[in-house]
Motif scaffolding. Structure first.
Motif, PDB file in Angstrom:
ATOM      1  N   GLN A  73       0.828  -1.206   0.000  1.00  0.00           N
ATOM      2  CA  GLN A  73       0.000   0.000   0.000  1.00  0.00           C
ATOM      3  C   GLN A  73       0.863   1.257   0.000  1.00  0.00           C
ATOM      4  O   GLN A  73       0.582   2.208  -0.731  1.00  0.00           O
ATOM      5  CB  GLN A  73      -0.924   0.007   1.208  1.00  0.00           C
ATOM      6  CG  GLN A  73      -1.970  -1.078   1.167  1.00  0.00           C
ATOM      7  CD  GLN A  73      -2.758  -1.161   2.462  1.00  0.00           C
ATOM      8  OE1 GLN A  73      -2.378  -0.552   3.456  1.00  0.00           O
ATOM      9  NE2 GLN A  73      -3.839  -1.913   2.452  1.00  0.00           N
ATOM     10  N   LEU A  74       1.905   1.266   0.812  1.00  0.00           N
ATOM     11  CA  LEU A  74       2.787   2.435   0.839  1.00  0.00           C
ATOM     12  C   LEU A  74       3.539   2.602  -0.472  1.00  0.00           C
ATOM     13  O   LEU A  74       3.780   3.726  -0.918  1.00  0.00           O
ATOM     14  CB  LEU A  74       3.767   2.318   2.009  1.00  0.00           C
ATOM     15  CG  LEU A  74       3.145   2.403   3.394  1.00  0.00           C
ATOM     16  CD1 LEU A  74       4.210   2.188   4.461  1.00  0.00           C
ATOM     17  CD2 LEU A  74       2.488   3.750   3.587  1.00  0.00           C
ATOM     18  N   ALA A  75       3.897   1.508  -1.118  1.00  0.00           N
ATOM     19  CA  ALA A  75       4.584   1.595  -2.405  1.00  0.00           C
ATOM     20  C   ALA A  75       3.655   2.164  -3.468  1.00  0.00           C
ATOM     21  O   ALA A  75       4.076   2.979  -4.298  1.00  0.00           O
ATOM     22  CB  ALA A  75       5.088   0.218  -2.812  1.00  0.00           C
ATOM     23  N   VAL A  76       2.397   1.759  -3.459  1.00  0.00           N
ATOM     24  CA  VAL A  76       1.435   2.297  -4.429  1.00  0.00           C
ATOM     25  C   VAL A  76       1.213   3.779  -4.188  1.00  0.00           C
ATOM     26  O   VAL A  76       1.194   4.584  -5.133  1.00  0.00           O
ATOM     27  CB  VAL A  76       0.106   1.512  -4.359  1.00  0.00           C
ATOM     28  CG1 VAL A  76      -0.999   2.208  -5.140  1.00  0.00           C
ATOM     29  CG2 VAL A  76       0.303   0.103  -4.864  1.00  0.00           C
ATOM     30  N   ILE A  77       1.063   4.181  -2.944  1.00  0.00           N
ATOM     31  CA  ILE A  77       0.879   5.596  -2.627  1.00  0.00           C
ATOM     32  C   ILE A  77       2.096   6.398  -3.067  1.00  0.00           C
ATOM     33  O   ILE A  77       1.971   7.481  -3.652  1.00  0.00           O
ATOM     34  CB  ILE A  77       0.599   5.783  -1.120  1.00  0.00           C
ATOM     35  CG1 ILE A  77      -0.774   5.206  -0.775  1.00  0.00           C
ATOM     36  CG2 ILE A  77       0.669   7.247  -0.729  1.00  0.00           C
ATOM     37  CD1 ILE A  77      -1.051   5.139   0.706  1.00  0.00           C
ATOM     38  N   GLY A  78       3.287   5.884  -2.807  1.00  0.00           N
ATOM     39  CA  GLY A  78       4.504   6.581  -3.230  1.00  0.00           C
ATOM     40  C   GLY A  78       4.606   6.694  -4.737  1.00  0.00           C
ATOM     41  O   GLY A  78       4.996   7.747  -5.269  1.00  0.00           O
ATOM     42  N   ALA A  83       4.319   9.951  -9.631  1.00  0.00           N
ATOM     43  CA  ALA A  83       3.701  10.191 -10.933  1.00  0.00           C
ATOM     44  C   ALA A  83       2.979  11.542 -10.949  1.00  0.00           C
ATOM     45  O   ALA A  83       3.058  12.282 -11.938  1.00  0.00           O
ATOM     46  CB  ALA A  83       2.732   9.064 -11.268  1.00  0.00           C
ATOM     47  N   GLY A  84       2.306  11.882  -9.873  1.00  0.00           N
ATOM     48  CA  GLY A  84       1.638  13.178  -9.779  1.00  0.00           C
ATOM     49  C   GLY A  84       2.637  14.325  -9.833  1.00  0.00           C
ATOM     50  O   GLY A  84       2.392  15.357 -10.473  1.00  0.00           O
ATOM     51  N   GLY A  85       3.766  14.156  -9.176  1.00  0.00           N
ATOM     52  CA  GLY A  85       4.804  15.186  -9.236  1.00  0.00           C
ATOM     53  C   GLY A  85       5.361  15.348 -10.632  1.00  0.00           C
ATOM     54  O   GLY A  85       5.643  16.466 -11.085  1.00  0.00           O
ATOM     55  N   ALA A  86       5.511  14.233 -11.352  1.00  0.00           N
ATOM     56  CA  ALA A  86       5.999  14.310 -12.734  1.00  0.00           C
ATOM     57  C   ALA A  86       4.991  15.027 -13.621  1.00  0.00           C
ATOM     58  O   ALA A  86       5.376  15.841 -14.478  1.00  0.00           O
ATOM     59  CB  ALA A  86       6.278  12.903 -13.264  1.00  0.00           C
ATOM     60  N   VAL A  87       3.698  14.781 -13.415  1.00  0.00           N
ATOM     61  CA  VAL A  87       2.665  15.458 -14.206  1.00  0.00           C
ATOM     62  C   VAL A  87       2.678  16.950 -13.925  1.00  0.00           C
ATOM     63  O   VAL A  87       2.595  17.775 -14.856  1.00  0.00           O
ATOM     64  CB  VAL A  87       1.281  14.837 -13.916  1.00  0.00           C
ATOM     65  CG1 VAL A  87       0.157  15.688 -14.488  1.00  0.00           C
ATOM     66  CG2 VAL A  87       1.214  13.430 -14.457  1.00  0.00           C
ATOM     67  N   VAL A  88       2.792  17.336 -12.682  1.00  0.00           N
ATOM     68  CA  VAL A  88       2.834  18.755 -12.331  1.00  0.00           C
ATOM     69  C   VAL A  88       4.075  19.410 -12.928  1.00  0.00           C
ATOM     70  O   VAL A  88       4.014  20.529 -13.453  1.00  0.00           O
ATOM     71  CB  VAL A  88       2.795  18.928 -10.799  1.00  0.00           C
ATOM     72  CG1 VAL A  88       3.091  20.352 -10.388  1.00  0.00           C
ATOM     73  CG2 VAL A  88       1.444  18.502 -10.262  1.00  0.00           C
TER      74      VAL A  88
END
Length: 97
Positions: A73-78, A83-88
């Motif tokens: 779960q922590l790996a998926v959240i990370g 990925a969100g940081g890369a999109v931003v």
């Protein structure tokens, strides 16, 4: 240049997915040394102890605590956060360019 950058991002994502796919959580259930009872043999010394030793009976638990946690779960959240940081980052660079 954009093809190279896209290829790097794709390669990084592939490496991350493979690394997370091979990862396994740590656990003591599969290791018989953790779940086996402690050894009950006592080794006697050949030289007598000069000081009288007092033995106290300690409470021995039936089972040891199982260590480790489910890290999937922590790996998926990370991964989602990265990925969100890369999109931003891509969105901000396109706006300024």
């Amino acid at each position: 240049m954009t093809i190279r950058r896209s290829l790097q991002v794709f390669l990084a994502l592939v490496v991350a997915v493979v690394a997370l796919g091979l990862a396994q959580p740590a656990g003591a259930v599969d290791n018989p040394d953790y779940t086996a009872p402690p050894p009950s043999t006592v080794v006697q010394s050949t030289t007598p102890a000069p000081v009288q030793q007092v033995q106290t009976a300690a409470a021995v638990p039936d089972r040891l605590a199982i260590t480790g946690s489910d890290s999937a779960q922590l790996a998926v959240i990370g991964a989602v956060l990265v990925a969100g940081g890369a999109v931003v980052l891509v969105a901000r660079r396109r706006v300024t360019a």
